[in-house]
Write a protein that holds these residues in place. Structure first.
Motif, PDB file in Angstrom:
ATOM      1  N   ALA A  58       0.833  -1.207   0.000  1.00 61.42           N
ATOM      2  CA  ALA A  58       0.000   0.000   0.000  1.00 61.42           C
ATOM      3  C   ALA A  58       0.868   1.257   0.000  1.00 61.42           C
ATOM      4  N   ILE A  59       1.960   1.245   0.755  1.00 57.45           N
ATOM      5  CA  ILE A  59       2.872   2.393   0.798  1.00 57.45           C
ATOM      6  C   ILE A  59       3.519   2.595  -0.564  1.00 57.45           C
ATOM      7  N   THR A  60       3.921   1.508  -1.201  1.00 56.08           N
ATOM      8  CA  THR A  60       4.546   1.607  -2.518  1.00 56.08           C
ATOM      9  C   THR A  60       3.575   2.177  -3.543  1.00 56.08           C
ATOM     10  N   ASN A  61       2.324   1.740  -3.489  1.00 57.14           N
ATOM     11  CA  ASN A  61       1.328   2.185  -4.461  1.00 57.14           C
ATOM     12  C   ASN A  61       0.758   3.568  -4.160  1.00 57.14           C
ATOM     13  N   THR A  62       0.577   3.865  -2.887  1.00 55.47           N
ATOM     14  CA  THR A  62       0.005   5.143  -2.455  1.00 55.47           C
ATOM     15  C   THR A  62       0.792   5.610  -1.236  1.00 55.47           C
ATOM     16  N   PRO A  63       1.943   6.223  -1.442  1.00 54.84           N
ATOM     17  CA  PRO A  63       2.846   6.516  -0.317  1.00 54.84           C
ATOM     18  C   PRO A  63       2.273   7.406   0.777  1.00 54.84           C
ATOM     19  N   LEU A  64       1.271   8.201   0.477  1.00 53.12           N
ATOM     20  CA  LEU A  64       0.720   9.073   1.513  1.00 53.12           C
ATOM     21  C   LEU A  64       0.006   8.306   2.623  1.00 53.12           C
ATOM     22  N   VAL A  65      -0.334   7.036   2.400  1.00 48.05           N
ATOM     23  CA  VAL A  65      -0.960   6.252   3.469  1.00 48.05           C
ATOM     24  C   VAL A  65       0.023   5.985   4.608  1.00 48.05           C
ATOM     25  N   PHE A  66       1.314   6.201   4.361  1.00 39.09           N
ATOM     26  CA  PHE A  66       2.326   6.059   5.410  1.00 39.09           C
ATOM     27  C   PHE A  66       1.963   6.947   6.611  1.00 39.09           C
ATOM     28  N   GLY A  67       1.306   8.055   6.358  1.00 42.95           N
ATOM     29  CA  GLY A  67       0.906   8.971   7.426  1.00 42.95           C
ATOM     30  C   GLY A  67      -0.139   8.406   8.358  1.00 42.95           C
ATOM     31  N   GLY A  93       7.607  15.555  -8.420  1.00 46.20           N
ATOM     32  CA  GLY A  93       7.039  16.378  -7.366  1.00 46.20           C
ATOM     33  C   GLY A  93       6.690  15.627  -6.099  1.00 46.20           C
ATOM     34  N   ARG A  94       6.475  16.409  -5.061  1.00 44.00           N
ATOM     35  CA  ARG A  94       5.969  15.960  -3.775  1.00 44.00           C
ATOM     36  C   ARG A  94       6.936  15.083  -2.980  1.00 44.00           C
ATOM     37  N   ALA A  95       8.209  15.153  -3.286  1.00 46.73           N
ATOM     38  CA  ALA A  95       9.184  14.396  -2.495  1.00 46.73           C
ATOM     39  C   ALA A  95       9.232  14.938  -1.066  1.00 46.73           C
ATOM     40  N   SER A  96       9.143  16.255  -0.928  1.00 50.83           N
ATOM     41  CA  SER A  96       9.205  16.840   0.415  1.00 50.83           C
ATOM     42  C   SER A  96       8.000  16.430   1.259  1.00 50.83           C
ATOM     43  N   GLU A  97       6.870  16.178   0.604  1.00 50.59           N
ATOM     44  CA  GLU A  97       5.689  15.717   1.328  1.00 50.59           C
ATOM     45  C   GLU A  97       5.939  14.340   1.952  1.00 50.59           C
ATOM     46  N   LEU A  98       6.641  13.479   1.228  1.00 45.33           N
ATOM     47  CA  LEU A  98       6.965  12.152   1.760  1.00 45.33           C
ATOM     48  C   LEU A  98       8.019  12.260   2.858  1.00 45.33           C
ATOM     49  N   ALA A  99       8.976  13.157   2.679  1.00 45.67           N
ATOM     50  CA  ALA A  99       9.987  13.364   3.716  1.00 45.67           C
ATOM     51  C   ALA A  99       9.342  13.886   4.996  1.00 45.67           C
ATOM     52  N   ALA A 100       8.310  14.718   4.861  1.00 46.85           N
ATOM     53  CA  ALA A 100       7.593  15.224   6.037  1.00 46.85           C
ATOM     54  C   ALA A 100       6.903  14.081   6.784  1.00 46.85           C
ATOM     55  N   LEU A 101       6.383  13.108   6.043  1.00 45.86           N
ATOM     56  CA  LEU A 101       5.776  11.935   6.698  1.00 45.86           C
ATOM     57  C   LEU A 101       6.824  11.171   7.506  1.00 45.86           C
ATOM     58  N   LEU A 102       8.017  11.082   6.980  1.00 39.97           N
ATOM     59  CA  LEU A 102       9.109  10.415   7.686  1.00 39.97           C
ATOM     60  C   LEU A 102       9.475  11.190   8.947  1.00 39.97           C
ATOM     61  N   VAL A 103       9.524  12.508   8.842  1.00 36.06           N
ATOM     62  CA  VAL A 103       9.809  13.345  10.016  1.00 36.06           C
ATOM     63  C   VAL A 103       8.767  13.101  11.098  1.00 36.06           C
ATOM     64  N   LEU A 104       7.502  13.103  10.718  1.00 34.76           N
ATOM     65  CA  LEU A 104       6.435  12.873  11.701  1.00 34.76           C
ATOM     66  C   LEU A 104       6.540  11.494  12.335  1.00 34.76           C
ATOM     67  N   ALA A 105       6.903  10.495  11.559  1.00 30.56           N
ATOM     68  CA  ALA A 105       7.052   9.142  12.107  1.00 30.56           C
ATOM     69  C   ALA A 105       8.177   9.092  13.131  1.00 30.56           C
ATOM     70  N   TYR A 106       9.268   9.829  12.874  1.00 28.60           N
ATOM     71  CA  TYR A 106      10.414   9.804  13.779  1.00 28.60           C
ATOM     72  C   TYR A 106      10.216  10.659  15.023  1.00 28.60           C
ATOM     73  N   GLU A 107       9.070  11.303  15.135  1.00 30.23           N
ATOM     74  CA  GLU A 107       8.742  12.003  16.377  1.00 30.23           C
ATOM     75  C   GLU A 107       8.508  11.002  17.507  1.00 30.23           C
ATOM     76  N   SER A 108       8.158   9.774  17.153  1.00 29.00           N
ATOM     77  CA  SER A 108       7.924   8.737  18.150  1.00 29.00           C
ATOM     78  C   SER A 108       9.255   8.173  18.648  1.00 29.00           C
ATOM     79  N   PRO A 109       9.406   8.014  19.947  1.00 28.91           N
ATOM     80  CA  PRO A 109      10.643   7.414  20.461  1.00 28.91           C
ATOM     81  C   PRO A 109      10.696   5.903  20.249  1.00 28.91           C
TER      82      PRO A 109
END
Length: 154
Positions: A58-67, A93-109
């Motif tokens: 699902a992430i590969t096909n629709t990466p925004l679901v990672f959020g 386009g929208r590479a920074s949007e995916l990087a932002a999802l990664l940033v949000l995920a790494y907020e978790s310890p």
């Protein structure tokens, strides 16, 4: 008698796969990983390895679901990183949007770091604008040899 019957019916429904799973079963190495069942239609009787595969697909096909995943597994993170790397390389386009999802995920310890140093990059940008944080993550990923040659250690 009624609460016991309801508890038994709930357990039976879960075992037969009539419910949608939103996490790995207790005792799984990534039992803290949670996802929104509305975005991932995974029956409760599916094996954990298949759950993870479906989530990665699902992430590969629709990466925004990672959020919609909390504490993603290393394999899920690598699925997002593969799409992110492709977008950065092809200047799509929208590479920074995916990087932002990664940033949000790494907020978790509780998230497992898949690329050494990624957590420190995210932590060093704490308090910055999300766009700046995402660009810092992309700069870090661009400077690594290959973000996907990471050995997963349990």
């Amino acid at each position: 008698m009624m609460p016991i019957l309801l508890k038994w019916l709930r357990r039976l429904s879960h075992l037969l796969g009539f419910e949608t799973a939103d996490s790995f079963p207790p005792g799984h190495p990534y039992e803290r990983t949670r996802w929104n069942g509305a975005y991932f239609d995974i029956a409760s009787d599916v094996k954990p390895e298949q759950m993870e595969s479906r989530l990665c697909d699902a992430i590969t096909n629709t990466p925004l679901v990672f959020g919609y995943i909390t504490n993603p597994t290393p394999r899920m993170q690598r699925a997002l990183l593969a799409v992110l790397e492709e977008r950065m390389r092809l200047n799509r386009g929208r590479a920074s949007e995916l990087a932002a999802l990664l940033v949000l995920a790494y907020e978790s310890p509780h998230i497992t770091e898949v690329i050494p140093g990624l957590r420190s990059v995210v932590e060093s940008t704490h308090g910055y604008d999300m766009g700046d944080r995402a660009r810092a993550v992309m700069a870090f990923l661009g400077s690594t040899q290959s973000p996907f040659d990471v050995i997963e250690m349990n």
